[in-house]
Scaffold this active site. Structure first.
Site, PDB file in Angstrom:
ATOM      1  CB  ALA A  19      -4.446   4.242   6.680  1.00  0.00           C
ATOM      2  CE1 TYR A  20      -1.142   7.568  13.516  1.00  0.00           C
ATOM      3  CE2 TYR A  20      -0.461   9.282  11.995  1.00  0.00           C
ATOM      4  CZ  TYR A  20      -0.393   8.696  13.232  1.00  0.00           C
ATOM      5  OH  TYR A  20       0.426   9.240  14.183  1.00  0.00           O
TER       6      TYR A  20
ATOM      7  CG  ASP B 209      -2.038  -0.956   1.138  1.00  0.00           C
ATOM      8  OD1 ASP B 209      -2.468  -1.257   0.009  1.00  0.00           O
ATOM      9  OD2 ASP B 209      -2.497  -1.431   2.191  1.00  0.00           O
ATOM     10  N   GLY B 210       1.964   1.176   0.736  1.00  0.00           N
ATOM     11  CA  GLY B 210       2.897   2.304   0.805  1.00  0.00           C
ATOM     12  C   GLY B 210       3.413   2.648  -0.583  1.00  0.00           C
TER      13      GLY B 210
END
Ligand code: NAP
Ligand code: MN
Length: 266
Positions: free
Chosen positions: A164-165, A51-52
């Site tokens: 995510a985050y 994903d990064g």
């Protein structure tokens, strides 16, 4: 849909990946696609990694609206933006040769720093104290002073960035069909002097969020745009809004957002 035949591959230059990418390129050429080395000429951008890497691919190619993005995972664990695994060649050929592919559109947000530089995010924008000390932010919604935050920082996430985050700080997972963005807190201080809402909140896509960093000495926060830190040091104000610019990806069968959420987290 116009014919999409020019593919650009985005990946980290690592030996282990070079071979995998060579195989993918061969496969693409066999299906009558042309490999281009300049992303400006591409109408399909394939990221190979996690994903990064997908986030980097979108950032580095400037959120191209005339392109279809596809994520190919090289990891064994399933990832969020990658609809293919590097070893599932059959699935890729099928998607490439299928004329009736569905396209999924992901909302993005736009961040303007101090009224000058503008950045786009697919996951989120984060603003965090760069030192071991809290900092304060005045939060405005459509010009209304909403709250004064003091703590470690804030996350403003897109619907796809909600997994995510944002999810790690107990934000809600948001359906990307909703044009909206979410604001969540990082360790806010709440006492008789400081008060924030304390829960994540979701803004409609027509709203404008303004974060003004209180200029009290700790006004050199770290600003993250997806998985990159901005090199801008001193900051007074961030204006954040949803854009009309959407990221297009291939939508495969049985691979809706909620199927991905289930597969990744449950
Ligand atoms: P990283 O620290 O290597 O990755 C964090 C993890 O988040 C990776 O497993 C990554 O998947 C996954 N991820 C990224 N975007 C996602 C999404 N939209 N939904 C579900 N999972 C997602 O950093 P990175 O790979 O460069 O990714 C940057 C992202 O990491 C940031 O945008 C931020 O959202 C997230 N992050 C999370 C935390 C936290 O949860 N405490 C802290 C910092 C950053 P891959 O391994 O497939 O890349
Ligand atoms: Mn990663």
């Amino acid at each position: 849909m116009p014919e999409r035949r020019k593919i650009f591959f985005f990946y980290k230059q690592e030996e282990f990946l070079e071979n995998k990418v060579k195989n993918l390129q061969l496969l693409a050429e066999q299906s009558n696609f042309q490999i281009v080395t300049d992303f400006h000429q591409a109408n399909i951008i394939v990221s190979v990694g996690g994903d990064g890497t997908f986030l980097q691919a979108v950032q580095k190619t400037g959120f191209k609206e005339d392109c279809l993005y596809a994520g190919v995972s090289t990891e064994t664990t399933s990832s969020f933006y990658c609809d293919f695994h590097v070893d599932e060649t059959e699935k890729m050929v099928e998607a490439m040769t299928n004329e009736q592919i569905e396209v999924r559109r992901y909302p993005t947000i736009q961040v303007t720093v101090d009224g000058k530089s503008t950045f786009h995010c697919l996951n989120e924008c984060t603003i965090r104290s760069a030192i071991i000390k809290t900092f304060a932010i005045d939060v405005y919604i459509d010009g209304l002073h909403f709250e004064t935050f003091r703590g470690d920082g804030m996350i403003v996430s897109t619907p796809t960035g909600s997994t995510a985050y944002n999810k790690s700080v107990r934000g809600a997972v948001v359906d990307p069909m909703l044009p909206c963005f979410q604001v969540s807190e990082l360790a806010s201080i709440n006492n008789n002097n400081y008060r924030t809402l304390g829960s994540p909140f979701i803004l409609d896509g027509t709203r404008k969020l303004t974060l003004k960093v209180v200029q009290d000495g700790n006004d050199y926060p770290t600003i993250g745009i997806d998985n990159e830190a901005l090199s801008i040091r001193h900051v007074e104000k961030l204006d954040i809004e949803l854009t009309n610019q959407r990221i297009k990806t291939v939508k495969l069968k049985d691979n809706s957002f909620w199927e991905k959420v289930k597969r990744n987290f449950l």
